[in-house]
Design an enzyme around this catalytic site. Structure first.
Site, PDB file in Angstrom:
ATOM      1  N   LYS A   1      -4.112  -4.728  -9.841  1.00  0.00           N
ATOM      2  CA  LYS A   1      -3.035  -4.588  -9.069  1.00  0.00           C
ATOM      3  C   LYS A   1      -2.001  -5.361  -9.931  1.00  0.00           C
ATOM      4  CE  LYS A   1      -5.407  -6.234  -4.925  1.00  0.00           C
ATOM      5  NZ  LYS A   1      -5.380  -4.741  -4.580  1.00  0.00           N
TER       6      LYS A   1
ATOM      7  N   TYR B   1       1.036  -1.179  -0.448  1.00  0.00           N
ATOM      8  CA  TYR B   1      -0.411   0.133  -0.352  1.00  0.00           C
ATOM      9  C   TYR B   1       0.690   1.364   0.082  1.00  0.00           C
ATOM     10  CZ  TYR B   1      -3.952  -3.268   1.763  1.00  0.00           C
ATOM     11  OH  TYR B   1      -4.724  -3.859   1.848  1.00  0.00           O
TER      12      TYR B   1
ATOM     13  N   HIS C   1      -5.848   2.743  -1.586  1.00  0.00           N
ATOM     14  CA  HIS C   1      -5.933   0.777  -1.868  1.00  0.00           C
ATOM     15  C   HIS C   1      -4.811   0.252  -2.473  1.00  0.00           C
ATOM     16  CE1 HIS C   1     -10.323   0.051  -2.553  1.00  0.00           C
ATOM     17  NE2 HIS C   1     -10.264   1.515  -2.893  1.00  0.00           N
TER      18      HIS C   1
END
EC number: 4.6.1.16
Length: 292
Positions: A267, A227, A235
């Site tokens: 991601k 993070y 997020h």
């Protein structure tokens, strides 16, 4: 082994798991040292025990290692700290309990909390208002004519007592360790003990020093989630996987799996290569291109 924490945050070790029991320590670790951990305790009034949890806070082993190495925490052996009392200590403790009405054992260094002048003044004002209100109600009752259906009643006064909640009994002697070497020799903490665990600790510390927050990445197919700030506000941007050696081969199917999984969870997958000779980390990201 040290006799005290020496200004460090105590981590209570149980079965190779580090636990934090103080709310203030949890806040300090998160706000000052960007260490989040995972709350594992249940809350009686929480309907979903898998969403809202309480103390204690359990830390990742990599979090423990980086905190100890940087002199932030001390490892506490609670099992060894609770020693059996001597006959003299036990007899003295029982005498104190009898003298205090079987309340909390008396601590010789404990001084009862005293109210400030302002707090005492406010308490007296509240007491006076309460007495005036009771007197007014009593006068109203006395002024009404008694009827067969009218009964008189008196209220019992309530009293509050402050009992100090202390566990500093005579036979609790803190046994804590300030270095990983001392804790390993005592058998309290053994992580890291393999080449892979050493690599994970090295990568974790490198990311931690760059200011990132890390969380458990097991659900996303990696070692950690990365993070850019506090997970309550941001997020995660990466799912990190540690490669223990720069010469270790990575199968093509693994690269495909990392890329697809990272894209599906919005991601990038971060491959972290650890060089045991230079103690440095090489980072490579994998993501699908041409989508969306």
């Amino acid at each position: 082994m040290a006799d005290g924490f020496q200004g460090r945050i105590p981590l209570h070790i149980s079965n190779q798991t580090a636990l934090v029991w103080s709310v203030d320590d949890v806040a300090t670790l998160r706000a000052t040292h960007h260490i989040c951990g995972t709350l594992t305790g249940t809350l009686p009034h929480a309907g979903q025990q898998n969403v809202f949890l309480g103390l204690p806070l359990a830390l990742l082993p990599e979090e423990v290692v980086v905190l100890v190495k940087n002199g932030i925490v001390a490892l506490v052996d609670d099992t060894a700290s609770h020693e059996a009392p001597t006959a003299e200590e036990l007899a003295q403790w029982n005498e104190v309990r009898k003298a205090e009405g079987h309340r909390v054992p008396k601590n010789p260094t404990f001084t009862p909390p005293t109210l400030s002048d302002e707090a005492l003044r406010k308490r007296l004002e509240r007491q006076k208002r309460k007495e005036a209100l009771e007197a007014t109600k009593k006068d109203e009752i006395m002024s009404e004519p008694l009827t067969p259906t009218t009964t008189s009643s008196t209220k019992e006064k309530s009293y509050s007592f402050t009992i100090p909640a202390t566990s500093d009994v005579a036979w609790y002697r803190k046994k804590c360790y300030l270095t990983l070497e001392e804790a390993k020799e005592a058998g309290l903490w053994v992580y890291p003990s393999t080449a892979e665990e050493i690599a994970k600790c090295g990568v974790f510390e490198d990311l931690w020093k760059q200011g990132y927050y890390m969380g458990n990445g097991l659900r996303f197919g990696g070692d950690w989630l990365i993070y850019p700030g506090d997970p309550l506000r941001f997020h995660s941007h990466f799912v990190a996987t540690v490669v223990p050696s720069l010469t270790e081969p990575i199968l093509p199917i693994q690269i495909v799996a990392y890329g697809r999984l990272g894209t599906a969870t919005k991601k990038s997958h971060l491959l972290c290569g650890w060089d045991s000779e230079t103690q440095k980390v090489s980072y490579y990201t994998i993501e699908w291109a041409g989508f969306g």
